[in-house]
Design an enzyme around this catalytic site. Structure first.
Site, PDB file in Angstrom:
ATOM      1  N   LYS A  90       0.809  -1.223   0.000  1.00 32.49           N
ATOM      2  CA  LYS A  90       0.000   0.000   0.000  1.00 32.49           C
ATOM      3  C   LYS A  90       0.845   1.277   0.000  1.00 32.49           C
ATOM      4  O   LYS A  90       0.414   2.292  -0.527  1.00 32.49           O
ATOM      5  CB  LYS A  90      -0.930   0.017   1.216  1.00 32.49           C
ATOM      6  CG  LYS A  90      -2.100  -0.945   1.114  1.00 32.49           C
ATOM      7  CD  LYS A  90      -3.011  -0.756   2.308  1.00 32.49           C
ATOM      8  CE  LYS A  90      -4.222  -1.649   2.218  1.00 32.49           C
ATOM      9  NZ  LYS A  90      -5.180  -1.395   3.285  1.00 32.49           N
ATOM     10  N   ALA A 152      -1.104   3.963  14.001  1.00 28.93           N
ATOM     11  CA  ALA A 152      -0.804   5.168  13.214  1.00 28.93           C
ATOM     12  C   ALA A 152      -0.233   4.749  11.858  1.00 28.93           C
ATOM     13  O   ALA A 152       0.476   5.511  11.213  1.00 28.93           O
ATOM     14  CB  ALA A 152       0.171   6.068  13.960  1.00 28.93           C
ATOM     15  N   GLY A 153      -0.554   3.506  11.427  1.00 24.65           N
ATOM     16  CA  GLY A 153      -0.084   3.003  10.131  1.00 24.65           C
ATOM     17  C   GLY A 153      -1.060   3.388   9.027  1.00 24.65           C
ATOM     18  O   GLY A 153      -1.862   4.320   9.176  1.00 24.65           O
ATOM     19  N   ARG A 176       2.041   2.587  19.554  1.00 21.33           N
ATOM     20  CA  ARG A 176       3.245   2.011  20.172  1.00 21.33           C
ATOM     21  C   ARG A 176       4.428   2.961  19.989  1.00 21.33           C
ATOM     22  O   ARG A 176       5.122   3.276  20.927  1.00 21.33           O
ATOM     23  CB  ARG A 176       3.504   0.651  19.509  1.00 21.33           C
ATOM     24  CG  ARG A 176       4.693  -0.090  20.019  1.00 21.33           C
ATOM     25  CD  ARG A 176       4.778  -1.437  19.351  1.00 21.33           C
ATOM     26  NE  ARG A 176       4.966  -1.348  17.892  1.00 21.33           N
ATOM     27  CZ  ARG A 176       5.129  -2.387  17.103  1.00 21.33           C
ATOM     28  NH1 ARG A 176       5.106  -3.603  17.607  1.00 21.33           N
ATOM     29  NH2 ARG A 176       5.301  -2.219  15.808  1.00 21.33           N
TER      30      ARG A 176
END
Ligand code: NAP
Length: 307
Positions: A90, A152-153, A176
């Site tokens: 992606k 937060a990916g 994390r």
């Protein structure tokens, strides 16, 4: 003339993509991933194609990171309509696009490619798919919600941007790697500049994965979204322990490998409403279909195929 015989495979390879001429109906859509064998997209997209009597099929392609450039170059030439991209492509596919829509540029990730006149255009339907899923499952719009996002990916960024665009009451990003949560919050700060919530808590916050901070925030949010892979593997814990959850919460786990993921199970144990990510998968897929064909997707047909 005798009709060509269909060559049906569960998973195709780059080599198959190089020699696709003998497949019937022709493969003109697919998903590129590594691994890809568990992808449910062919089920719903092929059901949609059959529903509209579109004479083509959607296939899974096992494409490794070092094969992605050639695979995308091949679909430019093979009269493909487009493809979906899944883990791990992606983000890396961005540099291979000829054009990217605003969502892709802001999120930094692409999950839908459309081929037009040999050019590849990138789109991201995860955020809008998520918003539709929330509306459908919990009968509420994102603008009315105080949201806590775990992760937060790529998926988290798409969902966070959607919350920002729809003017959610609050957004709390927990990750994390705390600096990634801070960076994402910083990118979205303009969307949350206006006053909305009365009270002492800021509308936009990044917090570390610490029990006290999470406990405090949980009293001030309505929806918690898991956009990490925690829960995907057997034996994984819930990303937030049941003892921290509360009955007022809505819980959405983007993971859809099981109906009752560890997070869904923990939420139910705490008396909250909870669901897995199958509805987001459905809606991001329906939006992809609409990008490819400029035609409304047969959502109920696709939903039935996923079940
Ligand atoms: P990604 O870009 O690799 O991001 C993963 C995120 O999860 C990062 O924020 C990472 O934190 C965090 N993370 C990873 N392992 C963790 C761990 N062991 N403990 C705590 N945090 C951890 O992945 P993605 O593409 O966003 O996908 C995330 C999830 O969303 C996947 O489970 C995927 O199945 C799901 N998803 C579902 C749909 C759907 O349609 N339902 C669509 C897209 C994605 P760091 O920053 O610290 O590394």
């Amino acid at each position: 003339m005798k009709k060509k015989r269909a060559v049906v495979k569960e998973v195709y390879t780059l080599d198959d993509l190089r020699n696709l001429h003998d497949v019937d109906p022709p493969i003109r859509l697919g998903v590129f991933g590594d691994p890809v064998e568990h992808s449910l997209s062919p089920r719903m997209q092929n059901a949609a194609l059959r529903h509209y009597k579109i004479d083509m099929q959607y296939a899974r392609f096992q494409i490794s990171p070092d094969e992605l450039r050639e695979a995308i170059n091949l679909i430019r030439k093979l009269e493909f309509i487009g493809v979906n991209l899944t883990i791990p492509h992606k983000i890396s596919a961005l540099e291979l696009l000829d054009m990217a829509d605003d969502n892709v540029k802001r999120i930094g990730a692409v999950n839908v490619i459309k081929v037009e006149a040999g050019k590849v255009h990138g789109f991201n339907t995860d955020g809008r798919g998520f918003a539709r899923a929330i509306r459908e499952v919990f009968s509420v719009d994102l603008r009315d919600l105080r949201v806590m996002m775990l992760g937060a990916g790529g998926a988290a960024r798409a969902i966070a941007l959607q919350c920002a665009k729809e003017n959610s009451e609050r957004l709390v990003i927990v990750n994390r790697s705390f600096e990634k949560a801070q960076k994402l919050a910083h990118q979205l700060r303009d969307f949350f500049a206006g006053p909305k919530v009365l009270g002492p808590v800021p509308r936009l916050q990044a917090i570390p994965v610490e029990e006290a901070a999470i406990r405090f925030q949980i009293a001030n949010v309505d929806l918690i979204v898991n956009a990490t892979p925690v829960g995907l593997n057997r034996g994984d814990p819930s990303p937030i322990a049941a003892r921290l959850l509360a009955p007022h919460l809505m819980v959405y786990d983007t993971i859809y490998s099981a109906e009752r993921t560890p997070f869904v199970a923990a939420a139910i144990e705490a008396g909250a409403r909870a669901t897995n990510g199958l509805s987001m998968l459905l809606h991001q897929g329906a939006l992809a279909f609409e990008i490819w064909f400029q035609h409304e997707a047969p959502i109920e047909v696709m939903r039935t195929a996923l079940r």
